[in-house]
Design a protein around this motif. Sequence first.
Motif, PDB file in Angstrom:
ATOM      1  N   ILE A 172       0.837  -1.205   0.000  1.00 29.85           N
ATOM      2  CA  ILE A 172       0.000   0.000   0.000  1.00 29.85           C
ATOM      3  C   ILE A 172       0.869   1.252   0.000  1.00 29.85           C
ATOM      4  N   ASN A 173       1.900   1.261   0.846  1.00 29.55           N
ATOM      5  CA  ASN A 173       2.791   2.412   0.908  1.00 29.55           C
ATOM      6  C   ASN A 173       3.491   2.666  -0.427  1.00 29.55           C
ATOM      7  N   ASN A 174       3.921   1.585  -1.066  1.00 28.03           N
ATOM      8  CA  ASN A 174       4.658   1.732  -2.317  1.00 28.03           C
ATOM      9  C   ASN A 174       3.742   2.089  -3.481  1.00 28.03           C
ATOM     10  N   ASN A 175       2.516   1.563  -3.445  1.00 31.07           N
ATOM     11  CA  ASN A 175       1.536   1.817  -4.510  1.00 31.07           C
ATOM     12  C   ASN A 175       2.162   1.619  -5.891  1.00 31.07           C
ATOM     13  N   ASP A 176       2.954   0.566  -6.017  1.00 26.19           N
ATOM     14  CA  ASP A 176       3.642   0.283  -7.270  1.00 26.19           C
ATOM     15  C   ASP A 176       2.808  -0.695  -8.084  1.00 26.19           C
ATOM     16  N   VAL A 177       2.229  -0.222  -9.176  1.00 23.92           N
ATOM     17  CA  VAL A 177       1.370  -1.071 -10.007  1.00 23.92           C
ATOM     18  C   VAL A 177       2.064  -1.468 -11.306  1.00 23.92           C
ATOM     19  N   SER A 178       3.359  -1.192 -11.420  1.00 28.81           N
ATOM     20  CA  SER A 178       4.073  -1.440 -12.679  1.00 28.81           C
ATOM     21  C   SER A 178       4.174  -2.925 -13.021  1.00 28.81           C
ATOM     22  N   SER A 179       4.064  -3.798 -12.013  1.00 31.82           N
ATOM     23  CA  SER A 179       4.203  -5.233 -12.269  1.00 31.82           C
ATOM     24  C   SER A 179       2.905  -5.879 -12.719  1.00 31.82           C
ATOM     25  N   TYR A 180       1.818  -5.113 -12.784  1.00 31.84           N
ATOM     26  CA  TYR A 180       0.519  -5.653 -13.192  1.00 31.84           C
ATOM     27  C   TYR A 180       0.241  -5.320 -14.650  1.00 31.84           C
ATOM     28  N   PRO A 181      -0.616  -6.108 -15.318  1.00 27.01           N
ATOM     29  CA  PRO A 181      -0.979  -5.795 -16.711  1.00 27.01           C
ATOM     30  C   PRO A 181      -1.555  -4.381 -16.822  1.00 27.01           C
ATOM     31  N   ASP A 182      -1.318  -3.748 -17.950  1.00 26.83           N
ATOM     32  CA  ASP A 182      -1.757  -2.364 -18.142  1.00 26.83           C
ATOM     33  C   ASP A 182      -3.240  -2.192 -17.850  1.00 26.83           C
ATOM     34  N   ALA A 183      -4.043  -3.152 -18.300  1.00 23.19           N
ATOM     35  CA  ALA A 183      -5.491  -3.010 -18.176  1.00 23.19           C
ATOM     36  C   ALA A 183      -5.962  -3.050 -16.727  1.00 23.19           C
ATOM     37  N   GLU A 184      -5.121  -3.559 -15.811  1.00 21.76           N
ATOM     38  CA  GLU A 184      -5.544  -3.727 -14.426  1.00 21.76           C
ATOM     39  C   GLU A 184      -4.963  -2.672 -13.484  1.00 21.76           C
ATOM     40  N   ARG A 185      -4.023  -1.896 -13.978  1.00 18.40           N
ATOM     41  CA  ARG A 185      -3.289  -1.004 -13.082  1.00 18.40           C
ATOM     42  C   ARG A 185      -4.173   0.034 -12.409  1.00 18.40           C
ATOM     43  N   GLU A 186      -5.119   0.569 -13.142  1.00 19.24           N
ATOM     44  CA  GLU A 186      -5.963   1.605 -12.562  1.00 19.24           C
ATOM     45  C   GLU A 186      -6.796   1.057 -11.412  1.00 19.24           C
ATOM     46  N   ASP A 187      -7.269  -0.169 -11.550  1.00 13.33           N
ATOM     47  CA  ASP A 187      -8.055  -0.779 -10.474  1.00 13.33           C
ATOM     48  C   ASP A 187      -7.206  -0.995  -9.222  1.00 13.33           C
ATOM     49  N   TYR A 188      -5.982  -1.467  -9.413  1.00 16.87           N
ATOM     50  CA  TYR A 188      -5.109  -1.657  -8.258  1.00 16.87           C
ATOM     51  C   TYR A 188      -4.698  -0.318  -7.643  1.00 16.87           C
ATOM     52  N   ARG A 189      -4.477   0.684  -8.493  1.00 17.46           N
ATOM     53  CA  ARG A 189      -4.105   2.002  -7.976  1.00 17.46           C
ATOM     54  C   ARG A 189      -5.220   2.557  -7.079  1.00 17.46           C
ATOM     55  N   LYS A 190      -6.453   2.420  -7.544  1.00 17.28           N
ATOM     56  CA  LYS A 190      -7.590   2.907  -6.751  1.00 17.28           C
ATOM     57  C   LYS A 190      -7.696   2.151  -5.426  1.00 17.28           C
ATOM     58  N   MET A 191      -7.418   0.861  -5.470  1.00 16.64           N
ATOM     59  CA  MET A 191      -7.475   0.068  -4.247  1.00 16.64           C
ATOM     60  C   MET A 191      -6.435   0.561  -3.243  1.00 16.64           C
TER      61      MET A 191
END
Length: 661
Positions: free
Chosen positions: A312-331
Motif C-alpha cells: 500500500i505504501n509503495n503503490n507500485d502497479v508497474s508489475s501488473y498488466p496495463d489493463a488492471e493497473r488503474e483498479d489496483y491504484r484505486k485500491m
Amino acid sequence: MKKKIMAIMLATACIGAGTLNCATSVNAAEQNTPFIMGDVNDDGVFSVSDVVLLQKWLLAVPNTHLENWRAANFCDDDRLDVFDLTLMKRAMIYGETGQPISPTTQPIGLNRTEEVIELLKNYDLNNYNEAYRKSLSKMFERFNEDGYFYHFADSENEENKITLNEDQTNAAIWLMPYANLEDSGILYHVAYQGKYYQVYYYFTDPAYTVSDLWEYMAQRLRIKNINIVDEKFGIVDNSNDEQTDMSAYFAVDDTHYCKIRTFEPEDALMDFLQVLSYEKLDIAVNTSTDPITPVNVQPISYKEMDAAIDAINNNDVSSYPDAEREDYRKMFECFSEDGYIYHFTDAENAITLRDDHPNAAIWLMPYANYEDTGILYHVAYQGKYYQVCYYFTDSAYASSDLWEYLEQRLDIKNINVVDEKYGIVDNSNDEQTDISAYFAIDDTHYCKVKTYEPEDALMDFLQVLKYEKLDIADNTSTAPIIPMTAQPIGYKDMGAMIEAIKNSDVSTYSDADCDDYRKMFECFSEDGFIYQFSDAENAITLREDHPNAAVWLMPYANYEDTGVLYHVAYQGKYYQVYYYFNDPAYTVSDLWEYIEQRLGIKNFNVVDEKYGIVDNSNGEQSVVSAFFAVDDTHYCKVRTYEPEDALTDFLQVLSSEKTVF
C-alpha cells in the motif's frame, strides 16, 4: 521392493486418484456452458476459495463438490489433476505473461449491445494478457469476417418481450473465444416471463466435416444424448436430482448454430423457443474509437501484514498488466487515504491467521461489481476456520443503513438481522454449510465474516471478534510479497529441460519459490541423469500435439514427489509417464502400505507383484494408473484415460533408460 520406492509411488497416486475419486461429484451440466476460468464454485469470481475447493476435491475430501469442473481445466485436456491445480494457482497469483504454460482464455463480459459492437470493431489486443491474445484475436477476426453478429429477438408483443437479464451477477453479454468443448460465439443472459435463459450464437468449427448439427455436436462437443424434436431442435437434458438443466440446439445457417440453456422445466424451454428469433447486427455501423476492455482484477495475497502495508505504501502497479493497473491504484489509494488498515483481534489472542492456508492468509481486494474494496483475513478460532473481511462502502450508494446498502450495492436480500447489529445471510445447501455475518464498523466501513461451520459457531466467533486500526505509515520496508506454491515447469523437449537442470538458475522465480526449485534441480543434478521412456521399436513418442509442454519438471509438494513427466503417444493413444524420486522420510514395508498410509488409497490391484493398478474410472470416463519401481530411489507412474487393457499393452513395451548430462 524397497520401502522408499513404495513411498514415492504412493505420493504420485494421489494426483490421479484424488482427481478421479472426486469426479463423481462433478456436475455434468457444466460441460457446455461459458464460465470464468478458475471459478469452480460458480460464484461469479475466480478467487482463493476456488483454489482451496479444487485442492480439497483432488484430495478427495468428503462432501467436496465442484459446481463447474470445466473452470478448473487449465491444462485443456478434459481431465482434472494436480497440474490443473498448479496452473490455477499460477493464474490466481500472476494473471499475466512470463509463465511456461498459460491457462485457457476467458470470456469477455459486456453489459450493452453497443459495447459489443464497439469492442469488436476497435479491439486492442495490447489490453489483454499476452497469453490470451492469440485466442482472442481469432475470436475477434471471426466476428469481423462476418461483419455482423447474431442477436436474440422475439415477437412484437410488449408483454412477452425477451430482455437482457439485468439481474445477472456478472455482465449480461459474453464474447467467448474458442475452447476444447466450446466454439467461439456470443452469449446473452436473458429474461422472459420472469424466467431466465442463456442464449448462445456459436460459429461452427470448419475443421469438422459432418452431415448435420447433431453429428457435429457428437464429434466436436462430445454431446450424444440428443433428443431431436421436429427435426429442428436438439434437446439435451443434463438434469439431476437437485437441479433441472435443459439445453436446446438448432442450426442458424451453414456456419452458425444456437444453444439455449435454462434451469427451468422443459415445457418452459419449449415455450421460449416458440417466441425466440434472431437478427443480424452490423458491426460497421458503430463509429466509436475507444475500445472497451472489461477486466475483473484479482485479489493480491500476502503472508504477513507488513507485506500488505508495504504494498500500500509503495503503490507500485508497474508489475501488473496495463489493463488492471488503474483498479489496483484505486485500491491502494483507498487504504492510503485512510492511513490505516482494520485488523482482527480478540481479548485473548485466540483468533490467529491460518498458517496452514493453501494460499496466503491476507488478501487485498480491488473493487468489483460483486464486491467492495477491502482486506480479507483467513483466520482460525478453536479449530474452526473463518474469513474476516473489512470493506470500504461505496459512496455512490446512498442508504439508510447497512442492510439497505447490501441490498442496493450487492443485491443481497435474504438478510436476517440479529439484535440490530448482525445481518446473517445463509447460503447453505444440502451439501455444504455457508453462512456470513455483516455488521457496520463506522460510516465508511463494514465487516463480513464468512464460515462453512454451523451458525452457532459463527455466533460464538462474533462474540469474541474485535478489531483495531494498524497505522500504514509505521511500515518502512520496500517490497510486497506475493507468495505462491512452486509450480511444475513445462518444456517442449528433453534438451531444453536438461539445459535448465544444468544451469539451475532460479533467479527468474519469485523469492518464495527459489528454494523449492533449487532443491528440485539439485535432485536431478546429484543423480547426473534423468530417466526417460523408451521401447524396442521407438513407437512411444513425445506428444507434439499436446496443448501445453510435453515435458515437465515437478518440484516437491505435499501431494507429489519431485520428478519428471512425459506426455507420450503410443498406437494413437495417449499416456502420462512420470519418473519420481522417492521420499526417504517415509518408512513402510511396501508400496501398498505407503499408498494406504500416505494417500488413503486402498483400491490397488497388484499384478504379478510388479504393477499396482489403480482404477478411478467412472460412468463417464476411464482413468487408470499403474505404479512400479525403477530402482531403489526412483519409481514410475503411468496414467491414461484409455481402458485398462490398453494400459497393460503399453506397460509391456515401456522401458526406462538414463539420459546422462
